[in-house]
Design a protein around this motif. Structure first.
Motif, PDB file in Angstrom:
ATOM      1  N   ARG A 209       0.836  -1.205   0.000  1.00 42.99           N
ATOM      2  CA  ARG A 209       0.000   0.000   0.000  1.00 42.99           C
ATOM      3  C   ARG A 209       0.870   1.255   0.000  1.00 42.99           C
ATOM      4  O   ARG A 209       0.637   2.196  -0.769  1.00 42.99           O
ATOM      5  CB  ARG A 209      -0.910   0.003   1.233  1.00 42.99           C
ATOM      6  CG  ARG A 209      -1.842   1.212   1.292  1.00 42.99           C
ATOM      7  CD  ARG A 209      -2.733   1.191   2.523  1.00 42.99           C
ATOM      8  NE  ARG A 209      -1.983   1.350   3.767  1.00 42.99           N
ATOM      9  CZ  ARG A 209      -1.777   0.375   4.638  1.00 42.99           C
ATOM     10  NH1 ARG A 209      -2.270  -0.842   4.424  1.00 42.99           N
ATOM     11  NH2 ARG A 209      -1.080   0.589   5.741  1.00 42.99           N
ATOM     12  N   GLU A 210       1.899   1.267   0.860  1.00 47.84           N
ATOM     13  CA  GLU A 210       2.799   2.420   0.931  1.00 47.84           C
ATOM     14  C   GLU A 210       3.583   2.584  -0.368  1.00 47.84           C
ATOM     15  O   GLU A 210       3.807   3.705  -0.845  1.00 47.84           O
ATOM     16  CB  GLU A 210       3.758   2.268   2.117  1.00 47.84           C
ATOM     17  CG  GLU A 210       3.096   2.307   3.478  1.00 47.84           C
ATOM     18  CD  GLU A 210       2.704   3.710   3.888  1.00 47.84           C
ATOM     19  OE1 GLU A 210       3.034   4.667   3.161  1.00 47.84           O
ATOM     20  OE2 GLU A 210       2.043   3.856   4.938  1.00 47.84           O
ATOM     21  N   VAL A 211       4.024   1.488  -0.948  1.00 53.88           N
ATOM     22  CA  VAL A 211       4.770   1.558  -2.207  1.00 53.88           C
ATOM     23  C   VAL A 211       3.913   2.185  -3.299  1.00 53.88           C
ATOM     24  O   VAL A 211       4.370   3.037  -4.066  1.00 53.88           O
ATOM     25  CB  VAL A 211       5.266   0.158  -2.617  1.00 53.88           C
ATOM     26  CG1 VAL A 211       5.718   0.149  -4.082  1.00 53.88           C
ATOM     27  CG2 VAL A 211       6.418  -0.279  -1.722  1.00 53.88           C
ATOM     28  N   ARG A 212       2.654   1.760  -3.368  1.00 52.27           N
ATOM     29  CA  ARG A 212       1.754   2.319  -4.388  1.00 52.27           C
ATOM     30  C   ARG A 212       1.466   3.790  -4.120  1.00 52.27           C
ATOM     31  O   ARG A 212       1.568   4.630  -5.021  1.00 52.27           O
ATOM     32  CB  ARG A 212       0.446   1.520  -4.423  1.00 52.27           C
ATOM     33  CG  ARG A 212       0.551   0.153  -5.056  1.00 52.27           C
ATOM     34  CD  ARG A 212      -0.839  -0.421  -5.314  1.00 52.27           C
ATOM     35  NE  ARG A 212      -1.607  -0.516  -4.084  1.00 52.27           N
ATOM     36  CZ  ARG A 212      -1.626  -1.581  -3.295  1.00 52.27           C
ATOM     37  NH1 ARG A 212      -0.883  -2.638  -3.597  1.00 52.27           N
ATOM     38  NH2 ARG A 212      -2.369  -1.605  -2.204  1.00 52.27           N
ATOM     39  N   GLU A 213       1.086   4.122  -2.906  1.00 47.13           N
ATOM     40  CA  GLU A 213       0.669   5.488  -2.599  1.00 47.13           C
ATOM     41  C   GLU A 213       1.826   6.474  -2.681  1.00 47.13           C
ATOM     42  O   GLU A 213       1.629   7.638  -3.069  1.00 47.13           O
ATOM     43  CB  GLU A 213       0.028   5.532  -1.213  1.00 47.13           C
ATOM     44  CG  GLU A 213      -1.308   4.798  -1.142  1.00 47.13           C
ATOM     45  CD  GLU A 213      -1.915   4.824   0.246  1.00 47.13           C
ATOM     46  OE1 GLU A 213      -1.245   5.351   1.184  1.00 47.13           O
ATOM     47  OE2 GLU A 213      -3.039   4.310   0.412  1.00 47.13           O
ATOM     48  N   ARG A 214       3.017   6.019  -2.319  1.00 47.93           N
ATOM     49  CA  ARG A 214       4.178   6.909  -2.343  1.00 47.93           C
ATOM     50  C   ARG A 214       4.966   6.800  -3.653  1.00 47.93           C
ATOM     51  O   ARG A 214       5.994   7.430  -3.815  1.00 47.93           O
ATOM     52  CB  ARG A 214       5.086   6.610  -1.147  1.00 47.93           C
ATOM     53  CG  ARG A 214       4.405   6.846   0.183  1.00 47.93           C
ATOM     54  CD  ARG A 214       5.319   6.595   1.374  1.00 47.93           C
ATOM     55  NE  ARG A 214       4.591   6.770   2.623  1.00 47.93           N
ATOM     56  CZ  ARG A 214       4.367   7.942   3.208  1.00 47.93           C
ATOM     57  NH1 ARG A 214       4.826   9.047   2.639  1.00 47.93           N
ATOM     58  NH2 ARG A 214       3.689   8.026   4.339  1.00 47.93           N
ATOM     59  N   ARG A 215       4.466   5.962  -4.550  1.00 49.76           N
ATOM     60  CA  ARG A 215       5.070   5.791  -5.875  1.00 49.76           C
ATOM     61  C   ARG A 215       6.554   5.404  -5.774  1.00 49.76           C
ATOM     62  O   ARG A 215       7.419   5.952  -6.457  1.00 49.76           O
ATOM     63  CB  ARG A 215       4.903   7.060  -6.710  1.00 49.76           C
ATOM     64  CG  ARG A 215       3.429   7.406  -6.960  1.00 49.76           C
ATOM     65  CD  ARG A 215       3.282   8.632  -7.831  1.00 49.76           C
ATOM     66  NE  ARG A 215       1.871   8.942  -8.065  1.00 49.76           N
ATOM     67  CZ  ARG A 215       1.436   9.954  -8.789  1.00 49.76           C
ATOM     68  NH1 ARG A 215       2.328  10.764  -9.363  1.00 49.76           N
ATOM     69  NH2 ARG A 215       0.153  10.166  -8.947  1.00 49.76           N
ATOM     70  N   LEU A 216       6.803   4.445  -4.925  1.00 50.82           N
ATOM     71  CA  LEU A 216       8.160   3.942  -4.750  1.00 50.82           C
ATOM     72  C   LEU A 216       8.428   2.830  -5.755  1.00 50.82           C
ATOM     73  O   LEU A 216       7.491   2.197  -6.273  1.00 50.82           O
ATOM     74  CB  LEU A 216       8.339   3.419  -3.320  1.00 50.82           C
ATOM     75  CG  LEU A 216       8.273   4.489  -2.226  1.00 50.82           C
ATOM     76  CD1 LEU A 216       8.253   3.845  -0.842  1.00 50.82           C
ATOM     77  CD2 LEU A 216       9.433   5.450  -2.344  1.00 50.82           C
ATOM     78  N   PRO A 217       9.694   2.541  -6.055  1.00 48.02           N
ATOM     79  CA  PRO A 217      10.010   1.493  -7.041  1.00 48.02           C
ATOM     80  C   PRO A 217       9.461   0.131  -6.617  1.00 48.02           C
ATOM     81  O   PRO A 217       9.493  -0.229  -5.443  1.00 48.02           O
ATOM     82  CB  PRO A 217      11.550   1.487  -7.046  1.00 48.02           C
ATOM     83  CG  PRO A 217      11.937   2.856  -6.597  1.00 48.02           C
ATOM     84  CD  PRO A 217      10.894   3.266  -5.602  1.00 48.02           C
ATOM     85  N   ALA A 218       8.942  -0.607  -7.597  1.00 46.18           N
ATOM     86  CA  ALA A 218       8.379  -1.935  -7.328  1.00 46.18           C
ATOM     87  C   ALA A 218       8.877  -2.953  -8.337  1.00 46.18           C
ATOM     88  O   ALA A 218       8.203  -3.935  -8.614  1.00 46.18           O
ATOM     89  CB  ALA A 218       6.856  -1.875  -7.346  1.00 46.18           C
TER      90      ALA A 218
END
Length: 814
Positions: free
Chosen positions: A415-424
């Motif tokens: 959820r945090e990766v998506r919302e903060r637009r972090l690399p995935a």
């Protein structure tokens, strides 16, 4: 155990992640139409099969088995779209056929067996013991391994009577197979013998069973034979009286299938398996780079993307080869290299020709690489390694459908990766966070929680410090791990640079850490509290406090504050107290950017005052001893000096008084005295005349030369440029050097060299100018400077004997 009934089952031998195995398996299942399919895999993961083939699940994915008793241990069973086990399960669901996994459960896999993990790799795979045959010498050389749990299965060790290599090692069965067929490596042998040819299911099954029987003849490890017994019993029990052998298909690693076909199963060996330990299973995304590296798995798969292309093309390796070469051509063109479609066609033709010359049905990876080097790279392999291998390995990351639940840590992370637009993606990406932005401060808190929880995702790559100087302005070296950076340096930044990369290990860690808490904050707090319990000094507790602030863990921060106060009352270690002062000073100056309202500014200020006062009282005692013993104390002096100058709430005069006592004391280490003198001079507490007096006294004839040289070394550590620009100081230094008795000079020289090592080119120039001026060489000094710029020492020596002597004196030291 009815081994005849077992041998009558439709046994289909496979190799993990083999496109040809999966293609022929699908054709075989279409032909025999079984009513039940039993697949090699952890039996307690059967409940995950529906999620595995869910339309929203996109391979590569992996079954993750992990311990639930608090011990960090796990194991992975990866699947690509072309893995035969995945194809078998998918076929079963498409045709409404019963399908189950029948290998030992995860709990047994992770339990100790004869001092090692049981593991789940197969005896028919070369694992970490694969060899490459040296064409020129006909000997064996290392070819590479497959993962942390890679296992040769007893089949790669050689047996009695096997030919030995020139190095005295026995030749593995895999190298022997490759050599017998005229190939240079096992992977080349496998591609030529099993991947490229377009087999009908029957001949493929017979050929692979024959190969597996050969591998088994080289000797099986006990654990694999015990697994044979477990899987044989599982198949027979699941068949029961209602299923005839011809209604059942078993998809197994080739060595296991060969054992069943030969009725070579010892039921008694199952009792040798260890008792299962508490475990659970889930499904997580996987990636092609990890599949290539084979983290935790023994089956070989050099180039997942290349094999995926072949799989998507119906097993057509020629088409896969052409697609890879087209991609590689584009790579070269984008990077400014000369490459055309004609080069691509020529490389493809050469790859096909090489395959024909070597007796291969279709080209493989070796032909792709060699043809590329010979044509597009003009014989230079440099760009192949940089561009081609990423193209054949790929960067695909799988996706798990909604049918499988994630634990709360995984949910929070994604959820945090998506919302903060972090690399995935499974490729490193760098980004910078501005700590003047509330949202990005929140991102920093998240990344620090992951860091403290030891969840592999983001690595600290650099910072830009806030502050006006001293400790607050010391920059972070780019690429330095966050664990190597003092926490107070992490706290006082205007920006942070991170490099993030999702890997399957990220999800593995998120699953394993669930035993520590339901949220990342809880996990970080739990680990910080464990670190705090292991602390014995104020400085250690202060580091935990800073990490608690970075992770925004109010509970851990409160506990750490209490521990700091408790330790400081009886802490007599100067470096520890100074370390704590630095931490409190950082919190007092920059803590507001980390949402510290729960701690309260008054608490921090009080702790800083108390700890600082205790540290100042221990300055003298902490600076006695050898140079090595006082090295940490010298850093503590710098810290206290920085705190005294930067924090108005502390007693600055107390530090100046303690430092001056060091300067005047003969009982403390001379380097500490020199350092304190330099710090006071820079703070303008003592002026040039006083410095000249102190240096003259310390470097006078009454002082032992070694002690005087040590004082000088500490003095020059502070700021050599400021000091060598002071003519009175340089005059005292010149007088000291000229007055050292010749018989003592040799013993003093090492210390002097260390002292003058701190001088750079600019400092040396100022030193020379002041030496020349103090010797009243005047105009000759100015001429000498011009000559120095020409770097012509011979002309300088011709100008003046006095000038030459001054240079030679400095040369002895510099």
């Amino acid at each position: 155990m009815d081994l005849d009934r077992l041998a009558a089952v439709h046994l289909f031998p496979v190799r993990h992640h083999s496109p040809r195995s999966s293609a022929t398996l699908r054709a075989y299942l279409d032909e025999v139409r079984p009513k039940a399919i039993f697949v090699e895999g952890p039996s307690d993961a059967t409940s995950l099969l529906e999620a595995l083939v869910d339309p929203k699940t996109v391979p590569p994915v992996a079954i993750l088995g992990y311990r639930t008793d608090g011990e960090p241990a796990s194991s992975l069973w990866p699947f690509a779209a072309y893995s035969p086990e995945y194809v078998a399960v998918k076929w079963a669901f498409e045709h409404g056929v019963r399908v189950e996994l029948i290998d030992i459960p995860v709990g047994t896999t992770l339990a100790p067996f004869d001092g090692a993990l049981v593991g789940h790799d197969d005896a028919d795979d070369p694992g970490g013991h694969e060899r490459e045959i040296d064409e020129d010498r006909g000997e064996q050389g290392e070819h590479g391994g497959h993962g942390e749990h890679a296992d040769d299965g007893g089949a790669g060790d050689g047996g009695d009577g096997e030919p030995a290599s020139a190095e005295g090692e026995q030749e593995s069965i895999y190298a022997a197979c490759a050599r017998a067929r005229g190939f240079r490596s096992f992977e080349e042998f496998w591609e030529a013998s099993f991947e490229a040819p377009r087999y009908d299911p029957g001949p493929f099954r017979e050929a692979l069973l024959a190969y597996a029987d050969l591998v088994r003849s080289d000797g099986d490890r006990l654990i694999h034979r015990a697994r044979d017994a477990y899987m044989a019993r599982s198949i027979l029990e699941r068949m029961g009286p209602d299923l005839a052998p011809h209604e059942v298909a078993a998809v197994l690693g080739a060595a296991h299938a060969a054992a069943f076909a030969a009725r070579d199963v010892d039921p008694a060996l199952e009792a040798r398996l260890p008792a299962p330990i508490p475990c659970a299973v889930t499904l997580i995304p996987f990636s092609f780079p990890r599949l290539s590296e084979q983290l935790g798995y023994g089956a070989g798969n050099r180039a997942p993307q290349y094999y995926q292309r072949a799989h998507d093309a119906g097993g057509d390796f020629r088409r896969a080869t052409l697609e890879v070469l087209i991609d590689f051509t584009e790579h070269l063109r984008l990077r400014g290299f000369m490459a055309s479609l004609a080069d691509t066609i020529e490389a493809f033709r050469l790859a096909v020709s090489l395959a024909e010359l070597r007796g291969k049905a279709e080209p493989g990876l070796d032909e792709v690489r060699e043809a590329t080097i010979a044509t597009m790279c003009r014989g230079d392999a440099t760009h192949v390694d940089g561009f081609l291998w990423p193209a054949v390995i790929g960067r695909n990351v799988g996706r798990v459908g909604g049918g499988i639940g994630k634990n709360s840590l995984q949910e929070e992370f994604w959820r945090e990766v998506r919302e903060r637009r972090l690399p995935a993606t499974d490729a490193p990406e760098s980004f910078r966070l501005s700590l003047t932005n509330e949202v990005e401060v929140g991102t920093s808190v998240l990344l620090h929680r992951l860091r403290i929880a030891k969840i592999p995702y983001a690595a600290y790559a650099g910072t830009r410090a806030a502050g006006r100087g001293g400790a607050g302005a010391r920059g972070q070296r780019r690429g330095q791990a966050a664990s190597e950076v003092p926490p107070d340096e992490l706290l006082r930044q205007l920006s942070e640079t991170w490099e993030a990369q999702w890997t399957p290990a990220t999800d593995v860690a998120l699953v394993e850490k669930i035993v520590l808490g339901d949220t990342l904050e809880q996990v970080a707090t739990r680990l910080l509290e464990e670190d705090l319990a292991a602390c014995h000094t104020t400085g250690e507790a202060a580091d935990v406090l800073l990490n608690a602030v970075l992770a925004s863990s109010a509970r851990a921060a409160a506990s750490a504050l209490d521990a700091c106060d408790r330790f400081a009352a009886g802490d007599s270690d100067l470096p520890s107290l100074a370390r704590a002062c630095r931490a409190f000073a950082g919190l007092a100056s920059f803590g507001s950017s980390r949402s510290l309202s729960s701690l309260g500014d008054g608490v921090i200020a009080t702790m800083l005052e108390k700890t600082y006062a205790r540290a100042v009282l221990r300055v003298h005692g902490g600076c006695t001893g050898s140079d090595e013993a006082v090295a940490p104390a010298k850093e503590a002096l710098r810290t206290l000096h920085d705190v005294a100058l930067s924090q108005p709430i502390v007693d600055r005069a107390a530090w100046f008084e303690a430092a001056r006592a060091l300067v005047d004391s003969d009982a403390v280490n001379p380097t500490a005295s020199g350092l304190a003198c330099g710090l006071l001079y820079l703070a303008q507490v003592i002026d040039d005349a006083e410095v000249a007096r102190i240096v003259g006294l310390r470097l006078g004839s009454a002082a032992p030369p070694e002690a005087a040289a040590s004082f000088l070394a500490g003095f020059l550590e502070v700021n050599a440029l400021v000091l060598v620009k002071s003519r009175p100081v340089v005059e005292a230094l010149d007088t000291f050097l000229g007055g050292i008795p010749p018989e003592r000079f040799k013993d003093t020289l090492p210390v002097l060299r260390r002292a003058f090592a701190a001088l750079g080119a600019t400092e040396r120039r100022y030193l020379l100018e002041n030496v020349l001026a103090s010797r009243k060489l005047g105009d000759k000094a100015r001429a000498a400077q011009a000559v120095l710029l020409e770097k012509d020492r011979e002309k300088l020596k011709e100008m003046s004997e006095d000038l030459s002597q001054a240079m030679d004196d400095l040369d002895d030291l510099l």
